[in-house]
Design a protein around this motif. Structure first.
Motif, short mmCIF file in Angstrom:
data_model
loop_
_atom_site.label_atom_id
_atom_site.label_comp_id
_atom_site.label_asym_id
_atom_site.label_seq_id
_atom_site.Cartn_x
_atom_site.Cartn_y
_atom_site.Cartn_z
N LYS A 1 32.89 27.54 1.42
CA LYS A 1 33.92 27.66 0.52
C LYS A 1 33.53 27.11 -1.05
N ASN B 1 32.22 26.34 7.05
CA ASN B 1 33.26 26.88 6.31
C ASN B 1 33.36 26.17 5.14
N GLU C 1 39.73 29.49 7.57
CA GLU C 1 39.00 29.18 8.49
C GLU C 1 38.75 27.63 8.80
N ASP D 1 37.83 31.11 3.66
CA ASP D 1 36.91 30.08 4.16
C ASP D 1 37.82 28.81 4.45
#
Length: 407
Positions: free
Chosen positions: A100, A96, A241, A238
């Motif tokens: 990002k 993640n 997450e 992201d």
């Protein structure tokens, strides 16, 4: 010799820039450099984050001496070690985080493209407004020339008593008034040059001849600033997450090799020469009073905020594109109308001028007709250049690279 060299290069010095050259200059300014540095900074940060997930190798060494020797603590000794550490699993935080950064880089690149296109649009507007003002200045000079010719003619009539002083004064007053207007136009021209010098960072002059290629408008705007915002939204999701990784365990692998060179005064004591320790480690936070939950919800709210803003700006961009198309359609009608107005004003002026010079009408009607003719000339040139600006606006709001459409 110096004069001949100057004469050779003077045409190059005085040569002005067309629109394409002005845009090229403007895209080398400090603002564009700033956006490039921002993008490079994010890329370097991404590389740093990726490197932090590679296996880490550390070495260490220590020397010790004690005042009281024991079986586990020698009188003196040297300890050297090398260790390798690797994060095997971190609750999907790694994937993640990488995602990002990739989206943040794309957002930064789109912001750079947006800035370039905005600057190109600004330069195009300055360029065509300058040419419109230049045409207006030329029309004003011709108008003043006509007025001065009439002033000379009336002065001769005044000398022989064929006209009155007030008739001459009206013409003189009109000449002074148009001179003021001329100075105002010259100030506007100089202001545009200063603005272009501010954008390009160089002293510029303008040459005519450039135009904007026609463009078939699309149904939806694909502006770079909207794309940048879209990537920001995805990057923020992201980021939310990433916070969820706190719910999952972190597993690391460690391997440490150590060498010992210990010296004991007591011969009964001894130590090993080297040692290797391999370990698999797991850390799992089972309870933190809602810390992970609140972190996730905080970042997710930011995502929802950005998403709402993105939807708003996207709709606004599509509306701006439709308005730009409508403005272009109206601009074409204005050119057609201005052509007709100039034809009518020129025809009326010739008739009124003839009557005025034959003493059939007063100078009020003549002056009004003269103004209408040259105002119509200025209006036509303005309408033509404004049409080019409207085309540039359509291309900008469509999201296309404006520089590619400069001819």
């Amino acid at each position: 010799m110096k004069k001949s060299i100057l004469a050779m290069f003077l045409p190059l010095i005085l040569l002005g820039q067309n629109l394409d050259e002005l845009v090229d200059l403007s895209l080398k300014n400090q603002l564009i450099d700033s956006y490039k540095y921002d993008t490079d900074s994010i890329k370097k940060e991404y590389e740093s984050v990726k490197s932090s997930y590679y296996p880490k190798l550390d070495v260490s060494a220590s020397y010790s001496k004690t005042n009281e020797e024991t079986a586990s603590v020698p009188d003196n000794g040297i300890r050297t070690a090398a260790s390798v550490n690797f994060i095997l699993y971190d609750g999907n935080k790694r994937s993640n985080t990488f995602s990002k950064y990739r989206k943040s880089i794309k957002s930064s690149q789109e912001s750079l493209n947006s800035s370039k296109n905005q600057i190109a649009l600004d330069v195009a507007s300055y360029y065509f407004n300058y040419l419109a003002l230049l045409a207006q200045k030329e029309a004003k000079l011709k108008q003043i020339e006509q007025l001065k010719a009439q002033e000379k003619r009336l002065t001769r009539f005044l000398d022989v008593g064929s006209t009155t002083r007030d008739e001459v004064e009206k013409i003189i007053s009109r000449v002074e008034s148009e001179n003021v207007n001329l100075h105002s136009i010259e100030l506007d021209l100089q202001t545009i040059l200063f603005n272009l010098e501010y954008i390009t960072g160089k002293k510029v002059s303008i040459t005519e001849g450039s135009n904007i290629q026609d463009y078939q408008v699309t149904d939806e705007s694909k502006r770079a600033d909207i794309k940048a915002l879209e990537y920001d939204v995805k990057a923020q999701l992201d980021n939310a997450e990433i916070q969820k990784s706190g719910y999952l365990p972190t597993i690391t692998l460690d391997n440490t090799y150590t060498e010992y060179d210990y010296n004991y005064d007591n011969s009964a004591y001894s130590s090993i020469d080297d040692q290797n320790i391999f370990s698999v480690n797991m850390k799992w936070n089972l309870f933190s009073f809602g810390e992970t939950k609140n972190k996730y919800e905080s970042q997710y709210k930011k995502y929802l905020s950005l998403k709402s803003r993105y939807e708003y700006e996207k709709n606004k961009a599509n509306t701006d594109l439709q308005l730009a198309q409508r403005a272009y359609d109206i601009a074409k009608l204005k050119v057609k109308s201005a052509n007709a107005s100039l034809k009518a004003a020129t025809s009326a002026y010739e008739v009124i001028k003839s009557k005025y010079e034959n003493g059939l009408i007063e100078n009020v009607a003549y002056l009004e007709s003269l103004s209408e003719k040259y105002d119509a000339m200025s209006l036509l040139e303005y309408a033509k250049y404004d049409l080019e600006i409207k085309k540039a606006n359509i291309i900008y709001h469509s999201g296309e690279n404006l520089k590619d459409y400069i001819r």
